[in-house]
Motif scaffolding. Sequence first.
Motif, PDB file in Angstrom:
ATOM      1  N   ASN A  86       0.840  -1.201   0.000  1.00  0.00           N
ATOM      2  CA  ASN A  86       0.000   0.000   0.000  1.00  0.00           C
ATOM      3  C   ASN A  86       0.880   1.259   0.000  1.00  0.00           C
ATOM      4  O   ASN A  86       2.109   1.154  -0.021  1.00  0.00           O
ATOM      5  CB  ASN A  86      -0.968  -0.026   1.190  1.00  0.00           C
ATOM      6  CG  ASN A  86      -0.247  -0.056   2.525  1.00  0.00           C
ATOM      7  OD1 ASN A  86       0.833   0.520   2.702  1.00  0.00           O
ATOM      8  ND2 ASN A  86      -0.830  -0.748   3.489  1.00  0.00           N
ATOM      9  N   GLU A  87       0.249   2.436   0.071  1.00  0.00           N
ATOM     10  CA  GLU A  87       0.986   3.705   0.002  1.00  0.00           C
ATOM     11  C   GLU A  87       2.017   3.844   1.119  1.00  0.00           C
ATOM     12  O   GLU A  87       3.132   4.305   0.883  1.00  0.00           O
ATOM     13  CB  GLU A  87       0.015   4.890   0.066  1.00  0.00           C
ATOM     14  CG  GLU A  87      -0.759   5.105  -1.206  1.00  0.00           C
ATOM     15  CD  GLU A  87      -1.709   6.297  -1.088  1.00  0.00           C
ATOM     16  OE1 GLU A  87      -1.338   7.301  -0.442  1.00  0.00           O
ATOM     17  OE2 GLU A  87      -2.808   6.214  -1.648  1.00  0.00           O
ATOM     18  N   GLU A  88       1.636   3.473   2.335  1.00  0.00           N
ATOM     19  CA  GLU A  88       2.569   3.590   3.456  1.00  0.00           C
ATOM     20  C   GLU A  88       3.781   2.680   3.242  1.00  0.00           C
ATOM     21  O   GLU A  88       4.918   3.058   3.519  1.00  0.00           O
ATOM     22  CB  GLU A  88       1.864   3.227   4.764  1.00  0.00           C
ATOM     23  CG  GLU A  88       2.763   3.350   5.979  1.00  0.00           C
ATOM     24  CD  GLU A  88       2.048   2.965   7.269  1.00  0.00           C
ATOM     25  OE1 GLU A  88       2.745   2.487   8.173  1.00  0.00           O
ATOM     26  OE2 GLU A  88       0.820   3.146   7.361  1.00  0.00           O
ATOM     27  N   VAL A  90       4.945   1.750   0.367  1.00  0.00           N
ATOM     28  CA  VAL A  90       5.749   2.344  -0.708  1.00  0.00           C
ATOM     29  C   VAL A  90       6.736   3.338  -0.093  1.00  0.00           C
ATOM     30  O   VAL A  90       7.924   3.348  -0.427  1.00  0.00           O
ATOM     31  CB  VAL A  90       4.872   3.039  -1.774  1.00  0.00           C
ATOM     32  CG1 VAL A  90       5.711   3.896  -2.703  1.00  0.00           C
ATOM     33  CG2 VAL A  90       4.081   2.005  -2.578  1.00  0.00           C
ATOM     34  N   ARG A  91       6.245   4.168   0.833  1.00  0.00           N
ATOM     35  CA  ARG A  91       7.137   5.132   1.496  1.00  0.00           C
ATOM     36  C   ARG A  91       8.248   4.392   2.245  1.00  0.00           C
ATOM     37  O   ARG A  91       9.406   4.816   2.245  1.00  0.00           O
ATOM     38  CB  ARG A  91       6.346   6.020   2.458  1.00  0.00           C
ATOM     39  CG  ARG A  91       5.550   7.104   1.750  1.00  0.00           C
ATOM     40  CD  ARG A  91       4.992   8.136   2.724  1.00  0.00           C
ATOM     41  NE  ARG A  91       4.013   7.605   3.664  1.00  0.00           N
ATOM     42  CZ  ARG A  91       2.724   7.431   3.379  1.00  0.00           C
ATOM     43  NH1 ARG A  91       2.259   7.747   2.178  1.00  0.00           N
ATOM     44  NH2 ARG A  91       1.898   6.955   4.286  1.00  0.00           N
ATOM     45  N   ALA A 165       1.366  -0.593  -7.159  1.00  0.00           N
ATOM     46  CA  ALA A 165       1.150   0.106  -5.893  1.00  0.00           C
ATOM     47  C   ALA A 165       0.960   1.608  -6.084  1.00  0.00           C
ATOM     48  O   ALA A 165       0.204   2.234  -5.354  1.00  0.00           O
ATOM     49  CB  ALA A 165       2.321  -0.149  -4.951  1.00  0.00           C
ATOM     50  N   MET A 166       1.646   2.176  -7.074  1.00  0.00           N
ATOM     51  CA  MET A 166       1.600   3.626  -7.276  1.00  0.00           C
ATOM     52  C   MET A 166       0.774   4.020  -8.495  1.00  0.00           C
ATOM     53  O   MET A 166       0.683   5.189  -8.827  1.00  0.00           O
ATOM     54  CB  MET A 166       3.023   4.172  -7.412  1.00  0.00           C
ATOM     55  CG  MET A 166       3.878   3.930  -6.179  1.00  0.00           C
ATOM     56  SD  MET A 166       5.592   4.464  -6.397  1.00  0.00           S
ATOM     57  CE  MET A 166       5.367   6.235  -6.354  1.00  0.00           C
ATOM     58  N   ASN A 167       0.231   3.000  -9.174  1.00  0.00           N
ATOM     59  CA  ASN A 167      -0.571   3.228 -10.381  1.00  0.00           C
ATOM     60  C   ASN A 167       0.230   4.015 -11.421  1.00  0.00           C
ATOM     61  O   ASN A 167      -0.218   5.045 -11.934  1.00  0.00           O
ATOM     62  CB  ASN A 167      -1.890   3.926 -10.040  1.00  0.00           C
ATOM     63  CG  ASN A 167      -2.944   3.653 -11.087  1.00  0.00           C
ATOM     64  OD1 ASN A 167      -2.844   2.679 -11.837  1.00  0.00           O
ATOM     65  ND2 ASN A 167      -3.945   4.498 -11.142  1.00  0.00           N
TER      66      ASN A 167
END
Length: 184
Positions: A86-88, A90-91, A165-167
């Motif tokens: 997810n976005e978190e 990815v960070r 994940a980041m489209n």
Amino acid sequence: MPKQSAPPPAPEPEPEGEPPKPPRVFKVGDRVVYPHHGAAIIQAKEKMTINGQEREYLVLQLAYGDLTLKVPADNTDKVGIRDVINEEEVRMVFDVLGQEEVKMPTNWSRRFKTHVEKLRSGDIYQVDEVVRKLSPRDNDKGLSAGEKRMLAKARQILVSELTFAMNLTEEEAEKTLDKNLPNR
């Protein structure tokens, strides 16, 4: 007097507490990650009979190339199929990329074995670490042919997951990865 070997260790007792959770049920259209190849989309579910036993299989279309895999639906945990980060997460992947370099074994075979184990784990942060460690070495000293292939494979797995994940497109994910690598 002949030397005796130590008895084998006793099996570890089953941990008490919560029963094991049932395996994740995937649906057609789900975006997943197959540890050895990267991101994939579940294209279909098929029933197949092998050795007289009927089982349901997930048909995975990998994000890169024309490779299609069939994985027993009841074996996804064992194989290591998991959801895309997810976005978190990815960070966190980019945080790992930016970490200061830790000392790697100078012995090529030990370093190679360590990286192979990390790639096999299917853990995005382990794959991320392989990219982080091999990329600067590739820029500075160059890599052996085996390590070059390993870096390319690790980057492919990482980029394929970042695209989902980041489209992003593959090219955008590659640029984002490169931008987040130190010394680029």
